[in-house]
Design a protein around this motif. Structure first.
Motif, PDB file in Angstrom:
ATOM      1  N   ALA A  44     136.772  68.808  43.608  1.00 34.74           N
ATOM      2  CA  ALA A  44     135.987  67.933  42.737  1.00 34.74           C
ATOM      3  C   ALA A  44     136.248  68.181  41.265  1.00 34.74           C
ATOM      4  O   ALA A  44     136.112  67.282  40.437  1.00 34.74           O
ATOM      5  CB  ALA A  44     134.496  68.109  43.034  1.00 34.74           C
ATOM      6  N   GLY A  45     136.628  69.402  40.919  1.00 30.40           N
ATOM      7  CA  GLY A  45     136.820  69.744  39.514  1.00 30.40           C
ATOM      8  C   GLY A  45     138.265  69.667  39.070  1.00 30.40           C
ATOM      9  O   GLY A  45     139.153  69.306  39.854  1.00 30.40           O
ATOM     10  N   PRO A  46     138.527  70.031  37.823  1.00 28.14           N
ATOM     11  CA  PRO A  46     139.884  70.007  37.278  1.00 28.14           C
ATOM     12  C   PRO A  46     140.668  71.257  37.667  1.00 28.14           C
ATOM     13  O   PRO A  46     140.162  72.108  38.409  1.00 28.14           O
ATOM     14  CB  PRO A  46     139.639  69.966  35.770  1.00 28.14           C
ATOM     15  CG  PRO A  46     138.353  70.733  35.605  1.00 28.14           C
ATOM     16  CD  PRO A  46     137.523  70.419  36.822  1.00 28.14           C
ATOM     17  N   ILE A  47     141.896  71.363  37.177  1.00 29.10           N
ATOM     18  CA  ILE A  47     142.667  72.578  37.427  1.00 29.10           C
ATOM     19  C   ILE A  47     141.982  73.761  36.762  1.00 29.10           C
ATOM     20  O   ILE A  47     141.827  74.829  37.346  1.00 29.10           O
ATOM     21  CB  ILE A  47     144.119  72.423  36.915  1.00 29.10           C
ATOM     22  CG1 ILE A  47     144.868  71.395  37.783  1.00 29.10           C
ATOM     23  CG2 ILE A  47     144.840  73.756  36.954  1.00 29.10           C
ATOM     24  CD1 ILE A  47     146.315  71.218  37.402  1.00 29.10           C
ATOM     25  N   GLU A  48     141.575  73.585  35.519  1.00 24.16           N
ATOM     26  CA  GLU A  48     140.823  74.613  34.817  1.00 24.16           C
ATOM     27  C   GLU A  48     139.341  74.333  35.011  1.00 24.16           C
ATOM     28  O   GLU A  48     138.880  73.224  34.765  1.00 24.16           O
ATOM     29  CB  GLU A  48     141.165  74.611  33.318  1.00 24.16           C
ATOM     30  CG  GLU A  48     142.643  74.788  33.017  1.00 24.16           C
ATOM     31  CD  GLU A  48     143.162  76.166  33.396  1.00 24.16           C
ATOM     32  OE1 GLU A  48     142.334  77.089  33.524  1.00 24.16           O
ATOM     33  OE2 GLU A  48     144.387  76.320  33.548  1.00 24.16           O
ATOM     34  N   SER A  49     138.574  75.336  35.455  1.00 31.30           N
ATOM     35  CA  SER A  49     137.148  75.144  35.711  1.00 31.30           C
ATOM     36  C   SER A  49     136.421  74.715  34.448  1.00 31.30           C
ATOM     37  O   SER A  49     136.743  75.153  33.340  1.00 31.30           O
ATOM     38  CB  SER A  49     136.533  76.449  36.236  1.00 31.30           C
ATOM     39  OG  SER A  49     137.133  76.818  37.451  1.00 31.30           O
ATOM     40  N   ASP A  50     135.432  73.819  34.616  1.00 28.11           N
ATOM     41  CA  ASP A  50     134.640  73.374  33.468  1.00 28.11           C
ATOM     42  C   ASP A  50     133.163  73.658  33.719  1.00 28.11           C
ATOM     43  O   ASP A  50     132.807  74.298  34.707  1.00 28.11           O
ATOM     44  CB  ASP A  50     134.872  71.885  33.186  1.00 28.11           C
ATOM     45  CG  ASP A  50     134.457  70.990  34.358  1.00 28.11           C
ATOM     46  OD1 ASP A  50     133.820  71.511  35.300  1.00 28.11           O
ATOM     47  OD2 ASP A  50     134.757  69.799  34.319  1.00 28.11           O
ATOM     48  N   ASP A  51     132.312  73.186  32.828  1.00 27.68           N
ATOM     49  CA  ASP A  51     130.881  73.464  32.976  1.00 27.68           C
ATOM     50  C   ASP A  51     130.206  72.533  33.972  1.00 27.68           C
ATOM     51  O   ASP A  51     129.033  72.698  34.291  1.00 27.68           O
ATOM     52  CB  ASP A  51     130.168  73.389  31.624  1.00 27.68           C
ATOM     53  CG  ASP A  51     130.262  71.992  30.991  1.00 27.68           C
ATOM     54  OD1 ASP A  51     130.799  71.079  31.645  1.00 27.68           O
ATOM     55  OD2 ASP A  51     129.805  71.836  29.856  1.00 27.68           O
ATOM     56  N   LEU A 176     144.525  67.868  45.592  1.00 30.42           N
ATOM     57  CA  LEU A 176     144.169  66.699  44.797  1.00 30.42           C
ATOM     58  C   LEU A 176     142.906  67.048  44.012  1.00 30.42           C
ATOM     59  O   LEU A 176     141.819  67.101  44.556  1.00 30.42           O
ATOM     60  CB  LEU A 176     143.929  65.503  45.722  1.00 30.42           C
ATOM     61  CG  LEU A 176     143.750  64.123  45.085  1.00 30.42           C
ATOM     62  CD1 LEU A 176     144.970  63.741  44.246  1.00 30.42           C
ATOM     63  CD2 LEU A 176     143.492  63.078  46.161  1.00 30.42           C
ATOM     64  N   TYR A 177     143.069  67.335  42.730  1.00 32.41           N
ATOM     65  CA  TYR A 177     141.931  67.766  41.924  1.00 32.41           C
ATOM     66  C   TYR A 177     141.271  66.582  41.216  1.00 32.41           C
ATOM     67  O   TYR A 177     141.775  65.461  41.235  1.00 32.41           O
ATOM     68  CB  TYR A 177     142.345  68.854  40.928  1.00 32.41           C
ATOM     69  CG  TYR A 177     143.431  68.463  39.950  1.00 32.41           C
ATOM     70  CD1 TYR A 177     143.113  67.924  38.712  1.00 32.41           C
ATOM     71  CD2 TYR A 177     144.779  68.662  40.254  1.00 32.41           C
ATOM     72  CE1 TYR A 177     144.110  67.571  37.807  1.00 32.41           C
ATOM     73  CE2 TYR A 177     145.781  68.320  39.363  1.00 32.41           C
ATOM     74  CZ  TYR A 177     145.435  67.770  38.140  1.00 32.41           C
ATOM     75  OH  TYR A 177     146.421  67.416  37.250  1.00 32.41           O
ATOM     76  N   ASN A 178     140.115  66.836  40.606  1.00 32.63           N
ATOM     77  CA  ASN A 178     139.293  65.779  39.994  1.00 32.63           C
ATOM     78  C   ASN A 178     138.979  64.672  41.001  1.00 32.63           C
ATOM     79  O   ASN A 178     138.923  63.489  40.662  1.00 32.63           O
ATOM     80  CB  ASN A 178     139.968  65.202  38.751  1.00 32.63           C
ATOM     81  CG  ASN A 178     139.737  66.066  37.525  1.00 32.63           C
ATOM     82  OD1 ASN A 178     138.703  66.722  37.410  1.00 32.63           O
ATOM     83  ND2 ASN A 178     140.691  66.070  36.606  1.00 32.63           N
ATOM     84  N   THR A 179     138.782  65.071  42.254  1.00 33.07           N
ATOM     85  CA  THR A 179     138.506  64.124  43.336  1.00 33.07           C
ATOM     86  C   THR A 179     137.302  64.612  44.118  1.00 33.07           C
ATOM     87  O   THR A 179     137.373  65.641  44.801  1.00 33.07           O
ATOM     88  CB  THR A 179     139.724  63.990  44.275  1.00 33.07           C
ATOM     89  OG1 THR A 179     140.872  63.605  43.518  1.00 33.07           O
ATOM     90  CG2 THR A 179     139.452  62.968  45.358  1.00 33.07           C
ATOM     91  N   ARG A 180     136.203  63.889  44.017  1.00 33.93           N
ATOM     92  CA  ARG A 180     134.960  64.301  44.674  1.00 33.93           C
ATOM     93  C   ARG A 180     134.724  63.474  45.934  1.00 33.93           C
ATOM     94  O   ARG A 180     134.751  62.243  45.889  1.00 33.93           O
ATOM     95  CB  ARG A 180     133.775  64.130  43.718  1.00 33.93           C
ATOM     96  CG  ARG A 180     132.426  64.540  44.324  1.00 33.93           C
ATOM     97  CD  ARG A 180     131.314  64.415  43.307  1.00 33.93           C
ATOM     98  NE  ARG A 180     131.498  65.346  42.217  1.00 33.93           N
ATOM     99  CZ  ARG A 180     131.130  66.637  42.256  1.00 33.93           C
ATOM    100  NH1 ARG A 180     130.569  67.120  43.343  1.00 33.93           N
ATOM    101  NH2 ARG A 180     131.331  67.414  41.215  1.00 33.93           N
ATOM    102  N   VAL A 181     134.508  64.142  47.050  1.00 37.89           N
ATOM    103  CA  VAL A 181     134.156  63.447  48.297  1.00 37.89           C
ATOM    104  C   VAL A 181     132.696  63.026  48.214  1.00 37.89           C
ATOM    105  O   VAL A 181     131.809  63.852  47.973  1.00 37.89           O
ATOM    106  CB  VAL A 181     134.391  64.345  49.523  1.00 37.89           C
ATOM    107  CG1 VAL A 181     133.921  63.656  50.799  1.00 37.89           C
ATOM    108  CG2 VAL A 181     135.868  64.704  49.636  1.00 37.89           C
TER     109      VAL A 181
END
Length: 304
Positions: A44-51, A176-181
């Motif tokens: 669900a998140g990016p390659i680099e973790s965010d807040d 596949l990042y930045n992809t939320r189920v």
């Protein structure tokens, strides 16, 4: 391989789809790829973790559960939060107690993987030691209800997000990042998953992911949230809600968070083993003082 987008025609070519790239999801992906499977990992998140923004917000009934330091979206999931401390679950955790049914798996099924997990996480193998710690000797030696657990620490601490170069080279794993189920769609008999529905953060569009096998590894909070949200459209009795008793999301296991207190001892007490130290076996550990299992059982206490 890593990517923020994928050719939709390729989605049906994967043998296994794993939701979540944390410890559980990534370990499953690596093991399956070694056995020849093509694995799609959805993060669900990016390659680099965010807040995480609003996606980290929780409505909590009961004790407050802070979002900070507990949930983390991004490659590697909450491995980015891990302090490296580890101790295996007790067999007692899997038994029935206080009117609560034990876990749907047995301790022996978990324990068979402990040695392999210890190596992967840069931990020494967990073994019962015959030697006494400083807590069990001296002024504490007469305490009949005293037991000690030895916590180990990962050195260096494993951060899965730092392994992106190795993952990029793995041709059998596509992350596949930045992809939320956002949904799980069952067949008519409700005994199999037809497809997942995912939301692309980059395009803002939803798309279907046909699946052959699915592993939900989103975490202790996110997995039941996804199952409950997906189960709302079905009548009672579907497996996403936890069977006939609909137990999905009703039990959440978390360790206590205790503020330190000041304890004063005289010269007879030695607590040196409670600090992280390098043992003769070449690994780091710390001793934790607790009531023994007999005392815990007698008074119905949590094992901590």
């Amino acid at each position: 391989m890593l990517g923020e987008t994928i050719d939709l025609e390729l989605l049906s070519s994967f043998d296994v789809c794993i939701v979540g790239s944390g410890f559980a999801g990534m370990r499953a992906a690596l093991n399956l790829s070694k056995h020849g499977a093509r694995v799609l990992v959805l993060e669900a998140g990016p390659i680099e973790s965010d807040d995480g923004g609003d996606s980290y917000e929780l409505e909590v009934t009961g004790l407050a559960y802070p979002k900070s330091g507990t949930r983390l979206a991004g490659l590697g999931g909450t491995s980015g939060h891990w302090g490296g401390q580890s101790f295996p679950l007790s067999p007692r955790c899997f038994s029935n107690r206080n009117g609560i049914t034990g876990w749907p798996i047995f301790y022996r099924e978990l324990s068979s993987y402990l040695d392999d997990a210890s190596v992967w996480l840069n931990l020494s193998k967990f073994r019962r030691s015959s030697s006494k710690t400083s807590i069990e000797t001296g002024i504490f030696s007469q305490n009949a209800n005293l037991a000690v657990d030895r916590f180990h620490v990962s050195r260096p601490i494993v951060r899965l997000g730092e392994q992106k170069e190795d993952l990029e080279k793995n041709e059998r794993i596509f992350i596949l990042y930045n992809t939320r189920v956002v949904d799980i769609v069952l067949n008519e008999e409700k005994n199999s998953i037809l497809h997942l529905v995912a939301l692309s953060k980059k395009s803002g569009k939803r798309f279907k992911i046909p699946v052959k096998n699915v592993i939900l590894a989103c975490g202790g909070i996110e997995t039941p949230r996804l199952m409950l949200a997906a189960g709302r459209k079905y009548l009672r009795g579907n497996p996403l809600l936890g069977g006939r008793k609909e137990i999905t999301g009703k039990y959440f296991m978390e360790h206590p968070h205790i503020d330190p207190v000041k304890i004063y001892f005289d010269a007879r007490a030695d607590l040196s083993d409670t600090a992280w130290h390098l043992t003769n076996a070449g690994h780091y550990e710390a001793a934790v003082w607790r009531p023994d299992d007999k005392f815990i059982e007698q008074y119905g206490l949590a094992r901590f």
